[in-house]
Write a protein that holds these residues in place. Sequence first.
Motif, short mmCIF file in Angstrom:
data_model
loop_
_atom_site.label_atom_id
_atom_site.label_comp_id
_atom_site.label_asym_id
_atom_site.label_seq_id
_atom_site.Cartn_x
_atom_site.Cartn_y
_atom_site.Cartn_z
N GLN A 109 0.55 -1.37 -0.08
CA GLN A 109 -0.07 -0.10 -0.04
C GLN A 109 0.97 1.14 0.04
O GLN A 109 0.64 2.11 -0.66
N GLU A 110 1.86 1.12 0.67
CA GLU A 110 2.90 2.44 1.00
C GLU A 110 3.45 2.67 -0.50
O GLU A 110 3.60 3.73 -0.87
N ARG A 111 3.78 1.66 -1.15
CA ARG A 111 4.58 1.84 -2.52
C ARG A 111 3.73 2.59 -3.54
O ARG A 111 3.95 3.25 -4.45
N ILE A 112 2.49 1.75 -3.41
CA ILE A 112 1.36 2.66 -4.36
C ILE A 112 1.16 4.01 -3.95
O ILE A 112 1.09 5.01 -4.97
N MET A 113 0.89 4.12 -2.77
CA MET A 113 0.53 5.69 -2.53
C MET A 113 1.71 6.40 -2.82
O MET A 113 1.49 7.66 -3.29
N SER A 114 3.07 6.03 -2.43
CA SER A 114 4.13 6.86 -2.83
C SER A 114 4.31 7.35 -4.31
O SER A 114 4.45 8.28 -4.83
N LEU A 115 3.94 6.13 -5.24
CA LEU A 115 3.71 6.32 -6.65
C LEU A 115 2.77 7.48 -7.11
O LEU A 115 3.08 8.47 -7.92
N ILE A 116 1.75 7.40 -6.31
CA ILE A 116 0.68 8.51 -6.58
C ILE A 116 1.03 9.90 -6.27
O ILE A 116 0.86 10.96 -6.98
N VAL A 117 1.63 9.88 -5.02
CA VAL A 117 2.08 11.19 -4.54
C VAL A 117 3.19 11.72 -5.14
O VAL A 117 3.28 12.99 -5.17
#
Lengths: 417, 504
Positions: free
Chosen positions: B494-502
């Motif tokens: 989840q963290e990696r996905i969010m960081s890609l979005i952000v």
Amino acid sequence: MDLAQSDTNPAPQAKTKSIGQYLSSHLRQYGLLFALIAVMAFFQIVTDGTLLRAVNVTNLLLQNSYIIIMALGMLIVIVSGNIDLSVGSVMGFIGALAAVMIVNMDVSVPLTIIVCLVVGGLIGAAQGYWVAYWKIPSFIVTLAGMLVFRGLSLWLLEGQSVGPFPKEFQILATGFVPDIFPVSWGDSLAGMLEMRRVKHVNMLALFTGVAAAAMIVWIGLRQRAQNRLYGIEDEPKVFFIARNVIVAAALIFVMYKLSLFRGLPNVLITMGVLTIIYAFITESTTVGRRIYALGGNEKAAKLSGIKTERLTFLAFTNMGVLAAAAGLVFAARLNTATPKAGFALELDVIAAVFIGGASMSGGVGTIIGAVVGAFLMGVLNNGMSIMGIGIDYQQMIKGLVLLAAVIFDVYNKNKQG
Amino acid sequence: MALLSMQNISKTFPGVKALDQVNLDVQQGEIHAVVGENGAGKSTLMKILSGVYPHGSYDGKILFGGADAKFAGISDSEREGIIIIHQELALVPQLSIAENIFLGNERARSGVIDWRETNRRTEDLLAKVGLAEAPSTLVDNIGVGKQQLVEIAKALSKDVKLLILDEPTAALQENDSRKLLDLMLELKTQGVTSIIISHKLNEVRYVADTVTVIRDGMTVSRLDAKAGLSEDAIVRDMVGRDMTHRFPEHRRSPGKILLEVENWNVWHPEHTGRQVIRNASFNVRSGEVVGIAGLMGSGRTELAMSIFGRSYGRNISGSVKLNDNEIDVSTVDRAINAGISYVTEDRKSLGLVLEESIRFNTTLANLDDVSSGSVLKKNEETRIAERFRQALAIRTPSVFQKTMNLSGGNQQKVVLAKWLFTEPEVLILDEPTRGIDVGAKYEIYTIINDLADQGKGVVMISSEMPELLGMCDRIYVMNEGALVGELNAADASQERIMSLIVNE
């Protein structure tokens, strides 16, 4: 709320419901049939038997033929989620066109009929084009059409009535199918029945009635056997038998009455054949199925690969052709074309379809329902006229019947909801 | 002190006992979560509380603020300060925020609206819920997340004592959901008591002080957050069985590339000049489940729908290849014939004809296969619908049942059946488990795995990241119309996905 559905052991065979449950969930279909029977019985009594006299039964069919022909098209338009307010005017316009072509211009009858049907189709297509491809609400497009074609018929007839039509055109509405059986059969049957007023019984009408009744029962039995095979919810046996007996008896009775007068009207054949064709199209073809899907949920239909615009366009084109056919029958029946022909008739047609159980929001309704609805209105009209009830009360009563039918629908739906 | 105490509530509908001796006690100043599967009876319970089902139509007793409550309708319960915010928002899109907040409760003197007072109070309320919009903004012009905040502001305008939120985050994105939940916590510090009904257990864990679990119309358990809430324990109570695995155990071996979309560009259908999809390229292998993650509005649905017969957008460009051959997807029926299916995110308004039967809906997208010369073979249809009913375990007495009468999970299975019957090579599933309960979700996941095993390619769009992480072999991350990253299952979190979005 979904407890009934989240039952974890699905039963493949539909459970046979009790008769009461079945009746309450199918009240609409039976209700319409009962209403028709009740209304007929009522008028039969209060008119001292005039309603079901042979002449009047024949008249009843002739008077309502154009309403029924248009109701077939209107049912499809309404199921597709639209409405057509122009049919009365289009019908009048086509009648005027036919009169001008035949009476004033001496065009042959068959050619006139073809031209009129094509023009009707083009009118429907023109209106359908705006509704389908431009997404203009059908109410507005056909309201405009109603005014335009009313005006056009006035213009075409120059405000005058045009007529009379030659015999070969009149038979469209007033002709009867010749009896193909030997005259002596009919005469001897009349003799056997010891009738006083009737000298001859039209054997063709009688045989057609018996054959059609047998056909309906046979189709019903076959359908029932298939339902059994696939575990479809069954009509209780009592209902099946009662319904079939009533329908078959009514059919034979009507045909018997016709046989005592002049036999099968041409219009009845046209009407019957069209009804069967349209019932088949709506129930058993892919086009019919797609129209129900379009009316039930246009977006879902579109995302299922259905060409919704084309279907809407076709529904209106078809309506135009049927309005033209009704216009020809109407003109032939009156034997003249008048600028007032078909005035406000669209309302009778729409009312018939809604009384027959169609839904304003689309996706719901049947051909048989629309036809029975039209007959119900027809019997009301006819019965009240025989009783000598004024047009003022007639209008009020018809209005209330329409309202009652729709309230009944909504009430039923909420109850099941 | 108990603000609300619903005691031994029973409610029967014809033929169904919807609630059986349910108890619900809500303490003053707490956030109380009511959880249960779809059809467990949560909504019925809330309808009784808010007076939709009036006093006398149910058995049992309701104490509110210590007094016996006998509500005859919604207006009665609202007068007492019980405000319910439904899943489907009850706002008028064509009116402004201020007008909506005071709808039916207008700031007016003898029928003439006092706009200054209305706007001033609206500004106060909007500040309270943390919504930075002008009071005159039309509700139509703000997103679902913000609309939810307007609903809450509306509730606050009425001097709310008990706020009930029915699935408030069902249509929201992670970050909007988080904001909403934080607002609930904020309101709690101001003394507002709330009830939240939710499927999302992580959210329940985040906000709730107490959890009441309802199953099959009965209270199963009452859990205290102080003692620690475990999601597994809640799930166990909800479904009545152990669900140690929320996703079916599965091992996949993707084959060669099946679907390849290259340089896909789409413009907005109305706002010309606004590009919705920018140069998106992605592929799906046979036997593979590929996820597309992203926030709501990032263009995931638009990407899928524009590929599926150009059902969205204009000036679409790019190529779609299936098995290395370019295919024509310019209309829906061409896309279907080419072997692509799209299961919409909104099964009720885009997926099903609700008035019609399971059979009708199952064959709708492929009528050619159940007809000859455009005459329908209805027995064949019945046979096919029956086959799918069994294969997908659609729970219904018969395939002639109207789809409107089915539960969410079963409706979703009917939509799946419809698309499986078109025999697609590639299935695009848009939020395939939205709004359906835990047990049905598991079944849908199993169906997806079976499809992949048959060598089909599956694209799965979802707002629930755990679902993507649990199901997908590969995940593309989408942001503002572009695919900004691609992660293998092993590397995804989840963290990696969010960081890609952000970090885009």
